[in-house]
Design a protein around this motif. Structure first.
Motif, mmCIF file in Angstrom:
data_model
loop_
_atom_site.group_PDB
_atom_site.id
_atom_site.type_symbol
_atom_site.label_atom_id
_atom_site.label_comp_id
_atom_site.label_asym_id
_atom_site.label_seq_id
_atom_site.Cartn_x
_atom_site.Cartn_y
_atom_site.Cartn_z
ATOM 1 N N ALA A 53 0.832 -1.207 0.000
ATOM 2 C CA ALA A 53 0.000 0.000 0.000
ATOM 3 C C ALA A 53 0.867 1.256 0.000
ATOM 4 C CB ALA A 53 -0.939 -0.011 1.199
ATOM 5 N N ILE A 54 1.939 1.253 0.782
ATOM 6 C CA ILE A 54 2.838 2.411 0.849
ATOM 7 C C ILE A 54 3.509 2.638 -0.511
ATOM 8 C CG2 ILE A 54 5.017 3.251 1.828
ATOM 9 C CD1 ILE A 54 4.098 1.913 4.484
ATOM 10 N N TYR A 55 3.974 1.556 -1.139
ATOM 11 C CA TYR A 55 4.597 1.656 -2.463
ATOM 12 C C TYR A 55 3.610 2.245 -3.475
ATOM 13 C CZ TYR A 55 5.756 -0.089 -7.143
ATOM 14 O OH TYR A 55 5.967 -0.188 -8.496
ATOM 15 N N ASN A 56 2.399 1.684 -3.523
ATOM 16 C CA ASN A 56 1.400 2.159 -4.481
ATOM 17 C C ASN A 56 0.888 3.556 -4.144
ATOM 18 O OD1 ASN A 56 0.583 -0.011 -6.611
ATOM 19 N ND2 ASN A 56 0.947 -1.158 -4.729
ATOM 20 N N LEU A 57 0.852 3.901 -2.850
ATOM 21 C CA LEU A 57 0.476 5.265 -2.454
ATOM 22 C C LEU A 57 1.522 6.259 -2.950
ATOM 23 C CD1 LEU A 57 -1.519 7.074 -0.872
ATOM 24 C CD2 LEU A 57 -0.082 6.714 1.144
ATOM 25 N N SER A 58 2.800 5.893 -2.851
ATOM 26 C CA SER A 58 3.866 6.768 -3.350
ATOM 27 C C SER A 58 3.692 7.035 -4.840
ATOM 28 C CB SER A 58 5.241 6.124 -3.104
ATOM 29 O OG SER A 58 5.443 5.869 -1.743
ATOM 30 N N VAL A 59 3.280 6.004 -5.582
ATOM 31 C CA VAL A 59 3.043 6.160 -7.023
ATOM 32 C C VAL A 59 1.926 7.175 -7.270
ATOM 33 C CG1 VAL A 59 2.313 5.017 -9.145
ATOM 34 C CG2 VAL A 59 3.807 3.800 -7.542
ATOM 35 N N VAL A 60 0.791 6.978 -6.602
ATOM 36 C CA VAL A 60 -0.387 7.792 -6.925
ATOM 37 C C VAL A 60 -0.347 9.187 -6.288
ATOM 38 C CG1 VAL A 60 -1.852 5.784 -7.334
ATOM 39 C CG2 VAL A 60 -1.803 6.792 -5.050
ATOM 40 N N VAL A 61 0.536 9.400 -5.314
ATOM 41 C CA VAL A 61 0.731 10.756 -4.783
ATOM 42 C C VAL A 61 1.624 11.561 -5.728
ATOM 43 C CG1 VAL A 61 1.855 12.092 -2.956
ATOM 44 C CG2 VAL A 61 0.286 10.250 -2.351
ATOM 45 N N MET A 62 2.708 10.933 -6.203
ATOM 46 C CA MET A 62 3.626 11.648 -7.089
ATOM 47 C C MET A 62 3.036 11.879 -8.477
ATOM 48 S SD MET A 62 6.165 12.640 -5.450
ATOM 49 C CE MET A 62 6.978 13.323 -6.882
ATOM 50 N N GLN A 63 2.145 11.006 -8.901
ATOM 51 C CA GLN A 63 1.597 11.124 -10.249
ATOM 52 C C GLN A 63 0.829 12.430 -10.467
ATOM 53 O OE1 GLN A 63 0.060 7.375 -11.542
ATOM 54 N NE2 GLN A 63 -0.878 8.205 -13.382
ATOM 55 N N VAL A 109 9.295 4.014 -1.065
ATOM 56 C CA VAL A 109 8.877 5.377 -1.410
ATOM 57 C C VAL A 109 9.675 5.897 -2.611
ATOM 58 C CG1 VAL A 109 8.719 7.760 -0.586
ATOM 59 C CG2 VAL A 109 8.082 5.877 0.932
ATOM 60 N N VAL A 110 10.976 5.573 -2.657
ATOM 61 C CA VAL A 110 11.816 5.995 -3.782
ATOM 62 C C VAL A 110 11.317 5.358 -5.079
ATOM 63 C CG1 VAL A 110 14.133 5.908 -4.788
ATOM 64 C CG2 VAL A 110 13.847 6.364 -2.341
ATOM 65 N N LEU A 111 11.096 4.039 -5.038
ATOM 66 C CA LEU A 111 10.626 3.327 -6.234
ATOM 67 C C LEU A 111 9.252 3.826 -6.673
ATOM 68 C CD1 LEU A 111 11.729 -0.328 -5.360
ATOM 69 C CD2 LEU A 111 12.724 1.175 -7.097
ATOM 70 N N GLY A 112 8.339 3.937 -5.720
ATOM 71 C CA GLY A 112 7.005 4.435 -6.040
ATOM 72 C C GLY A 112 7.043 5.849 -6.591
#
Length: 403
Positions: A53-63, A109-112
Motif C-alpha cells: 500500500a505504501i509503495y502504491n500510495l507513493s506512485v499515486v501521490v507523485m503522479q 517510497v523511492v521506487l514508487g
C-alpha cells in the motif's frame, strides 16, 4: 498505413497517429511484462499488505503532482519532449529496481516516487497528444486499437515473464524481466523522435480550468466520473495480483491469468473498435460498468485460482465495453469545452488530477482499514466498496448533454 486506411473505411490515419500507437504499444508491453510482478516481487520480500500500500500510495501521490508540473512544462516546451521525459523516468525506475535488487522493499517510497513521476509525465503527454492527433471520427478507432495493442502486450507479457521467472532460481528471472522492460522503454524513447514536434505557448491556466467545473455541467460530470474510476483502480491494481500469487505461490500461474484476461480483452477491444457507434456509447458504457462490479462477487469471499481466472475473463469482456466509449466521451467533452484549443493541456491535467485523487483516497482508506481491522476481513469489504467505482462513473455520465 494504407492498409489500415483500407481496413477502417478510408479514415484519416496519419503518420503521427500510427507512431503514437507504436509508443503506446511499447509502453504497454513493458508494463505488461513487469508491472504486476513488481508488486509480487515486493510481496515476496516483505509479505506485508501495508508495504504494498505504501509503495502504491507513493506512485499515486507523485503522479498528480507531476501532472501539474508536466502540464506547465507542456505549455513551455514541446509535448513530445514531455513524453520522452516520462519514458526516461520509467526507465530509471527499472534501473533502480535492478540496482536495489532484494533490498527493494527498503526503498518503497523511492521506487514508487520514480514510477509516479514517470507515469505523470508520460500520461500527460500521451493524453494531450491523443487529443491533438485524433479527431472525433478517429477517436473510437484510436482508443479501440490502443486497447487492442495493450491487450496484445498483456497476452505476451505476463505469461512470458511468469515462464522466465519460474525457470530461474532466486530472483534472476525478475532481473531479466526488469532488464527487458528497460530495453522496451528505451525503444519507446527512440520512436518518439519520429513524432512531429508540437510546441506550445501561452499561460498555464490550470486553476481556471479547474473552476470551469462550476459553469460547465458536462465537465463537472466527467471529472467526478474520473474520481470514481480512481477509487476502484487505486486498490484493485495491486490486490488482485497478490490474491493470485497467494492462491498459487507461482508466478507462471499469475502470468497465465494475465494472458487469459488480456486475450479476452484483445478480442473485445477489436470488436469494440468496429461496433461501438457514437449514439450507443452511453448504453455500452453502463453495461461494461455493471459487469465490472458483478464480477467482484466471484472473488471477494473465496478468491481461488479458478474463480480468479473466471474473474479475469469477465473483466476482460467488461473493460473494453466501459473504457472505449468512456475515453471517447471524455475527449469529446473536453473538445466542446470553453477555450479547449488553447487550454487542452489544462483540461487533461485536471482530468488526471481527479483520477489520481480517487486512487489516493482508495489506498489511504485501504491503509486505515487494514490498520484497524484484520486484513482478511477488511480487504473483501474494500473490494466491494471500491469496486463500484466504474459502475457509478458510467451512471454519472448518463447525465451528459450534448448540443
Amino acid at each position: 498505413m494504407l492498409k489500415l486506411k483500407n481496413l477502417y473505411s478510408g479514415m484519416d490515419i496519419t503518420k503521427d497517429l500510427v507512431l503514437l500507437l507504436v509508443v503506446g504499444g511499447l509502453y504497454s508491453l513493458s508494463i505488461a511484462l513487469s508491472n504486476t510482478f513488481v508488486n509480487v516481487y515486493l510481496w515476496k520480500q516483505s509479505g506485508s499488505y501495508m508495504d504494498l500500500a505504501i509503495y502504491n500510495l507513493s506512485v499515486v501521490v507523485m503522479q498528480p503532482i507531476t501532472f501539474i508540473l508536466a502540464g506547465r512544462l507542456a505549455k513551455k516546451i514541446d509535448r513530445v519532449i514531455v513524453l520522452r521525459i516520462g519514458v526516461i523516468f520509467l526507465a530509471l525506475f527499472f534501473i533502480a529496481v535492478l540496482l536495489f535488487g532484494e533490498k527493494s522493499d527498503d526503498y518503497l517510497v523511492v521506487l514508487g516516487g520514480l514510477l509516479g513521476i514517470g507515469y505523470g509525465f508520460y500520461w500527460l503527454a500521451f493524453n494531450v497528444l491523443t487529443f491533438e492527433i485524433t479527431e472525433p471520427e478517429t477517436r473510437d478507432f484510436f482508443n479501440g486499437f490502443m486497447g487492442a495493442l495493450s491487450s496484445s502486450g498483456g497476452i505476451i507479457g505476463p505469461i512470458t515473464a511468469g515462464f522466465i521467472i519460474t525457470r530461474f532460481t532466486s530472483n534472476i528471472g525478475y532481473t531479466i524481466i526488469f532488464a527487458i522492460s528497460l530495453a522496451l522503454f528505451s525503444a519507446a524513447v527512440v520512436t518518439s523522435f519520429f513524432l512531429k514536434r508540437r510546441p506550445s505557448s501561452g499561460r498555464y491556466l490550470f486553476v481556471k480550468v479547474f473552476q470551469e467545473r462550476k459553469v460547465n455541467h458536462n465537465w463537472k460530470l466527467v471529472t467526478n466520473a474520473h474520481l470514481l474510476q480512481g477509487i476502484r483502480e487505486g486498490t484493485f491494481v495491486f490486490i488482485i495480483s497478490v490474491y493470485l500469487f497467494v492462491a498459487t505461490n507461482n508466478e507462471l500461474a499469475l502470468g497465465t491469468y494475465g494472458m487469459i484476461h488480456a486475450g479476452t480483452a484483445f478480442i473485445m477491444y477489436s470488436v469494440a473498435t468496429k461496433l461501438i457507434k457514437k449514439d450507443k456509447r452511453k448504453k455500452v458504457m453502463i453495461l461494461g460498468g455493471v459487469i465490472l462490479y458483478v464480477a467482484i462477487f466471484l472473488i471477494f469471499i473465496d478468491p481461488t485460482y479458478i474463480r480468479l481466472l473466471i474473474y479475469g475473463v469477465i473483466i476482460g469482456i467488461a473493460y473494453p465495453l466501459m473504457l472505449v466509449p468512456y475515453s471517447s466521451i471524455t475527449y469529446d467533452v473536453i473538445g466542446k469545452s470553453r477555450n479547449a484549443a488553447e487550454l487542452r493541456i489544462e483540461y487533461v491535467v485536471v482530468k488526471e488530477l481527479f483520477l489520481n485523487s480517487g486512487r489516493v483516497i482508495s489506498i489511504l482508506l485501504f491503509i486505515i482499514a487494514i490498520k484497524l481491522i484484520n486484513p482478511a476481513t477488511a480487504i473483501p469489504a474494500m473490494l466491494l466498496i471500491f469496486g463500484i467505482g466504474h459502475t457509478l462513473a458510467a451512471l454519472l455520465l448518463q447525465k451528459l448533454k450534448f448540443a
